[in-house]
Design a protein around this motif. Sequence first.
Motif, mmCIF file in Angstrom:
data_model
loop_
_atom_site.group_PDB
_atom_site.id
_atom_site.type_symbol
_atom_site.label_atom_id
_atom_site.label_comp_id
_atom_site.label_asym_id
_atom_site.label_seq_id
_atom_site.Cartn_x
_atom_site.Cartn_y
_atom_site.Cartn_z
ATOM 1 N N LYS A 1 0.796 -1.218 0.000
ATOM 2 C CA LYS A 1 0.000 0.000 0.000
ATOM 3 C C LYS A 1 0.834 1.277 0.000
ATOM 4 O O LYS A 1 0.286 2.377 0.012
ATOM 5 C CB LYS A 1 -0.937 0.030 1.219
ATOM 6 C CG LYS A 1 -2.063 -0.978 1.141
ATOM 7 C CD LYS A 1 -3.041 -0.812 2.275
ATOM 8 C CE LYS A 1 -3.832 0.474 2.169
ATOM 9 N NZ LYS A 1 -4.900 0.570 3.169
ATOM 10 N N ARG A 2 2.160 1.158 0.005
ATOM 11 C CA ARG A 2 2.955 2.380 0.076
ATOM 12 C C ARG A 2 2.723 3.281 -1.133
ATOM 13 O O ARG A 2 2.903 4.502 -1.040
ATOM 14 C CB ARG A 2 4.441 2.024 0.182
ATOM 15 C CG ARG A 2 4.833 1.556 1.589
ATOM 16 C CD ARG A 2 6.282 1.167 1.663
ATOM 17 N NE ARG A 2 6.543 -0.067 0.934
ATOM 18 C CZ ARG A 2 7.729 -0.637 0.846
ATOM 19 N NH1 ARG A 2 8.780 -0.077 1.442
ATOM 20 N NH2 ARG A 2 7.896 -1.769 0.170
ATOM 21 N N GLY A 3 2.307 2.707 -2.254
ATOM 22 C CA GLY A 3 2.005 3.533 -3.416
ATOM 23 C C GLY A 3 0.782 4.407 -3.216
ATOM 24 O O GLY A 3 0.595 5.387 -3.920
ATOM 25 N N ASN A 4 -0.084 4.064 -2.242
ATOM 26 C CA ASN A 4 -1.279 4.861 -1.949
ATOM 27 C C ASN A 4 -1.052 5.837 -0.803
ATOM 28 O O ASN A 4 -1.945 6.589 -0.426
ATOM 29 C CB ASN A 4 -2.438 3.934 -1.584
ATOM 30 C CG ASN A 4 -2.770 2.986 -2.707
ATOM 31 O OD1 ASN A 4 -3.004 3.415 -3.822
ATOM 32 N ND2 ASN A 4 -2.765 1.690 -2.415
ATOM 33 N N SER A 5 0.133 5.792 -0.202
ATOM 34 C CA SER A 5 0.419 6.619 0.971
ATOM 35 C C SER A 5 0.987 7.965 0.546
ATOM 36 O O SER A 5 1.750 8.049 -0.418
ATOM 37 C CB SER A 5 1.416 5.896 1.884
ATOM 38 O OG SER A 5 1.857 6.756 2.911
ATOM 39 N N PRO A 6 0.623 9.062 1.265
ATOM 40 C CA PRO A 6 1.234 10.359 0.964
ATOM 41 C C PRO A 6 2.749 10.316 1.104
ATOM 42 O O PRO A 6 3.456 11.075 0.457
ATOM 43 C CB PRO A 6 0.587 11.290 2.001
ATOM 44 C CG PRO A 6 -0.676 10.606 2.386
ATOM 45 C CD PRO A 6 -0.380 9.141 2.312
ATOM 46 N N ASP A 7 3.255 9.458 1.973
ATOM 47 C CA ASP A 7 4.691 9.311 2.168
ATOM 48 C C ASP A 7 5.067 7.860 1.895
ATOM 49 O O ASP A 7 4.996 7.008 2.778
ATOM 50 C CB ASP A 7 5.069 9.695 3.598
ATOM 51 C CG ASP A 7 6.575 9.571 3.838
ATOM 52 O OD1 ASP A 7 7.308 9.314 2.851
ATOM 53 O OD2 ASP A 7 7.004 9.718 4.997
ATOM 54 N N PRO A 8 5.428 7.516 0.627
ATOM 55 C CA PRO A 8 5.718 6.115 0.283
ATOM 56 C C PRO A 8 6.824 5.498 1.107
ATOM 57 O O PRO A 8 6.926 4.280 1.165
ATOM 58 C CB PRO A 8 6.100 6.212 -1.204
ATOM 59 C CG PRO A 8 5.482 7.474 -1.694
ATOM 60 C CD PRO A 8 5.530 8.417 -0.530
ATOM 61 N N SER A 9 7.662 6.314 1.745
ATOM 62 C CA SER A 9 8.747 5.750 2.545
ATOM 63 C C SER A 9 8.280 5.327 3.929
ATOM 64 O O SER A 9 9.002 4.635 4.646
ATOM 65 C CB SER A 9 9.881 6.777 2.678
ATOM 66 O OG SER A 9 9.424 7.926 3.399
ATOM 67 N N ARG A 10 7.065 5.742 4.325
ATOM 68 C CA ARG A 10 6.574 5.409 5.657
ATOM 69 C C ARG A 10 5.961 4.018 5.666
ATOM 70 O O ARG A 10 5.077 3.723 4.875
ATOM 71 C CB ARG A 10 5.517 6.433 6.089
ATOM 72 C CG ARG A 10 5.003 6.214 7.503
ATOM 73 C CD ARG A 10 4.083 7.352 7.907
ATOM 74 N NE ARG A 10 2.886 7.401 7.092
ATOM 75 C CZ ARG A 10 1.780 6.688 7.349
ATOM 76 N NH1 ARG A 10 1.735 5.870 8.383
ATOM 77 N NH2 ARG A 10 0.729 6.800 6.559
ATOM 78 N N PRO A 11 6.433 3.138 6.562
ATOM 79 C CA PRO A 11 5.871 1.776 6.612
ATOM 80 C C PRO A 11 4.388 1.805 6.987
ATOM 81 O O PRO A 11 3.991 2.512 7.914
ATOM 82 C CB PRO A 11 6.714 1.088 7.689
ATOM 83 C CG PRO A 11 7.959 1.925 7.801
ATOM 84 C CD PRO A 11 7.535 3.330 7.499
ATOM 85 N N VAL A 12 3.571 1.066 6.211
ATOM 86 C CA VAL A 12 2.149 0.932 6.509
ATOM 87 C C VAL A 12 1.769 -0.526 6.342
ATOM 88 O O VAL A 12 2.474 -1.316 5.729
ATOM 89 C CB VAL A 12 1.287 1.799 5.570
ATOM 90 C CG1 VAL A 12 1.513 3.277 5.816
ATOM 91 C CG2 VAL A 12 1.569 1.457 4.101
ATOM 92 N N ALA A 13 0.633 -0.898 6.921
ATOM 93 C CA ALA A 13 0.141 -2.275 6.758
ATOM 94 C C ALA A 13 -0.212 -2.511 5.295
ATOM 95 O O ALA A 13 -0.638 -1.596 4.584
ATOM 96 C CB ALA A 13 -1.079 -2.486 7.643
ATOM 97 N N GLN A 14 -0.044 -3.750 4.873
ATOM 98 C CA GLN A 14 -0.341 -4.079 3.490
ATOM 99 C C GLN A 14 -1.846 -4.107 3.248
ATOM 100 O O GLN A 14 -2.649 -4.183 4.176
ATOM 101 C CB GLN A 14 0.281 -5.429 3.128
ATOM 102 C CG GLN A 14 1.753 -5.559 3.477
ATOM 103 C CD GLN A 14 2.653 -4.653 2.638
ATOM 104 O OE1 GLN A 14 2.209 -3.644 2.112
ATOM 105 N NE2 GLN A 14 3.931 -4.995 2.557
ATOM 106 N N SER A 15 -2.232 -4.072 1.982
ATOM 107 C CA SER A 15 -3.636 -3.994 1.584
ATOM 108 C C SER A 15 -4.380 -5.286 1.908
ATOM 109 O O SER A 15 -3.824 -6.383 1.817
ATOM 110 C CB SER A 15 -3.737 -3.700 0.088
ATOM 111 O OG SER A 15 -5.082 -3.768 -0.348
ATOM 112 N N ARG A 16 -5.666 -5.139 2.259
ATOM 113 C CA ARG A 16 -6.566 -6.279 2.439
ATOM 114 C C ARG A 16 -7.597 -6.359 1.325
ATOM 115 O O ARG A 16 -8.452 -7.246 1.334
ATOM 116 C CB ARG A 16 -7.292 -6.163 3.780
ATOM 117 C CG ARG A 16 -6.388 -6.246 5.007
ATOM 118 C CD ARG A 16 -7.202 -6.091 6.276
ATOM 119 N NE ARG A 16 -8.229 -7.113 6.387
ATOM 120 C CZ ARG A 16 -9.194 -7.120 7.325
ATOM 121 N NH1 ARG A 16 -9.267 -6.122 8.209
ATOM 122 N NH2 ARG A 16 -10.094 -8.093 7.373
ATOM 123 N N ASP A 17 -7.522 -5.463 0.364
ATOM 124 C CA ASP A 17 -8.542 -5.393 -0.679
ATOM 125 C C ASP A 17 -8.555 -6.652 -1.564
ATOM 126 O O ASP A 17 -7.512 -7.220 -1.881
ATOM 127 C CB ASP A 17 -8.304 -4.183 -1.584
ATOM 128 C CG ASP A 17 -8.543 -2.870 -0.858
ATOM 129 O OD1 ASP A 17 -9.329 -2.870 0.109
ATOM 130 O OD2 ASP A 17 -7.922 -1.857 -1.237
#
Length: 850
Positions: free
Chosen positions: A303-319
Amino acid sequence: MHMTRSLTRISKACGSALAALLLIAAPAADASFSVDVRTSGTVPDLPDPAGRAGMVAGTVTEDDGSQSVIAAGGANFPQAAPGASTPEERGPKTYYQDIFKLRNGQWSKAGTLPVPLGYAAFASVGKGLAVAGGHNAQGILKDALLIKTDGSVEKLPPLPVPVTEASCAAHGNKLFVIGGRDREQPETALNTIYMLDTTPDTDKMKWVSLPPFPGEGRILSTAAVCDSTLFIIGGCSLSRDNSGETSRTYLSDMIGYDMTSKDPSKWGSSGRQQLAGPGMPVAAAAGPAPVRENSILLIGGDKRGNSPDPSRPVAQSRDILVYDVIGNTWTRQGEWPVGIATVPAVVRGSEIMTISGETAPGVRTPANASASAGYHFEMSTVDYAVLILTIIVLAIIIVSAVRNGVKNVASVTDPNTKPGLWAWVAVIVLWFVVMLNYFDRQLLSALHEPIVRDIPQTEAQFGMVTSVFLLIYALLSPVGGFLADRYSRRLMILCSLVVWSVVTWWTGHAEDYTSLLIARGAMGISEAFYIPAALALITDYHRGSTRSIATGLHMSGIYVGMAVAGFGATMASWTGWRMTFALFGLIGVAYAVILILFLKDPAKAPADTAQAKKPSVPEEKTVLLNVDNDEQAIKEPSSKLSTGAVLSSLLSGRPMWMLLAVVAFAGAGNWFLLTWYPTLLQDKYQLSSAEAGPAATLWSSVAKYVAVLGGAILADMWYRRNARARALVPGITFTISGPLVVLALLPGIFGWDITVPLVLMLGLVATQGLAQGSLDATLMPVLRSHIDERYSATGYGLLNLTSAGVGALISFFGGWFKDQGVPLTTTLAAAGCLMLFCGLLLLMLPRPKH
């Protein structure tokens, strides 16, 4: 005049009905697909409690036909601190060699990879799980492997270049490796596509470079093959910044490649329209993307491609995103139990599962999740139309049976007079019925690929689907013939068409292998009651010099049906294979109305009764007329005789036994081609199903069509001078065609490094069509000239029993031998030898009795 007005009204009604069908087909084609997400507890956790990302996984087939899951390799951070989010906190990445197998609900260690690896391209192929490229601590790999059912590993030819983080898809035995990168810090990602056909022996396999996909290269895309199109979804392009570091750009597009052409201009669309993207950046989704019911499933992703800050770690997509290939639209159908990326997607039957994977950058999970994705029944406009029309037609048939009776009324037509109008009307209207019958038979083979994709089964199981139809058709053909000799042949034909229509519609709604098997068995019931009754009725009308041509005209509908069915795959690419079956079920039940109006029993046909001889004999007796010398014989009607007496009469002479052998040998070649010839062309000449279907059926059907008419005319003309002519015509063609079929396949049988040109292959094998067509035109006339004509339908039913019974064995064992590694060319060559024996028997057939 009345007949002309009726034809005008019906033609207008049929035109309106066809227009309506075209309007309702498209929106209804794919409306019944759904994803039912299950909890992760339905699949045991991976044996590694830390979980792994970048594993390879897929299904393999056990000896008993069941499917197990193989999972291997992968990487994790065993020294990572809890909540680690930076490379320093995670520690070194470890790559693994383990091969695990999931069978009977339990994981077990099955083997070891030659080297540790992760992030390789992989897909299930016919012989196991194919793996290509990937990387480990030592660097990027170019090795390719095949993990077999028992966990052993076989080396495949290495990739042309080292590749990792590529996407992958399989189409039958063909493995596609798409994009990726070939070095640690590349300036750009690759836009290459390499294809390996895993069918031949290992020493003959080689990677083939397909035209590169347009635009920038990409890593971590997701690929899928649906019908003849290779789809590539999302991923990341790579570029170097001013500091020399490689950065990612997340992509949200989808491109497709028409695999029937090597023209690079075919990239970018599915051949119909520009492809719609998923609407959001998607990278590292579960792959290869599962394909079910003309839909591509995209599960999870980074999901980093959907984040305002692609370098910030986020949980992966569940879609769970679903692409409708026919409608070219994306929808969101729920959420996966856990956000997941860099994870294999495995399809096992109706179940789709993800194995371990990455829940956030650097974070792994051992949990596996699953979903049931596939078809569920919902009534559409087509379904309601089939139901309503079936009820109306059945009511008309019942009322007619009550008013007119159901017994077969004897009719004697003078062979020295020309047949009347209704004799030829019967041939015309029954031509369309037999065309529909054989359209449905061949359509199953033409749609082999999407059916096996949506209702998973082995090749042997698919062969059994055809075999169960043939077995039931064979076993019940004598019963159908026996009943057609006793009861109204018109009534039996009408009932057969209604049952055929309902079963064809039902085939399009089969949810699993068992229901598909039952549907095809029911189809065998409907068709077993048609051919004996139809041919007996036609030859009741045509007793003199038009007997072969009338039979030939009717049987020509068989080859038109098979030829049209070859384009079933093309039609299914627009409406879906399920809607294709449903629509033809509707066409069949609508055509029953035409039969009700225009099909008459010979004794009740107004235009023909004047030509019937009316001897002064009791009404319950049957008058048989000798075609050669115009002698009359008064005998008991067949309805008065026991089953034993009928069989004793039929089987008491040598000609009947010779004809049984003839149809057995001819059926071996004919049914093998009907079932497996499209698959043979796909395997040998790398054709898509949309190409192989028409190629397999069109040439042979044209040859049969020419022979069934030309052979009938020749047989009737020659018959005036030689009473054996109707047997000699097919006898000569079979003795020629059998050796030619074997000749076409000699290089494949002996392993010669010679490729028979496709045109030559099609031409030589099409000679079987010339032989089969001439036999179909003359078989019933030959039979009736050697037996007591009261039992013509029963006799033809016995011939069908033998022909279809042999065909059932050929259809099943063709798939079984293929599963065992025996080439289809070898099986077809054996059938060619049997065709030669068929011709010799026809040439030795005794002179007709009458």
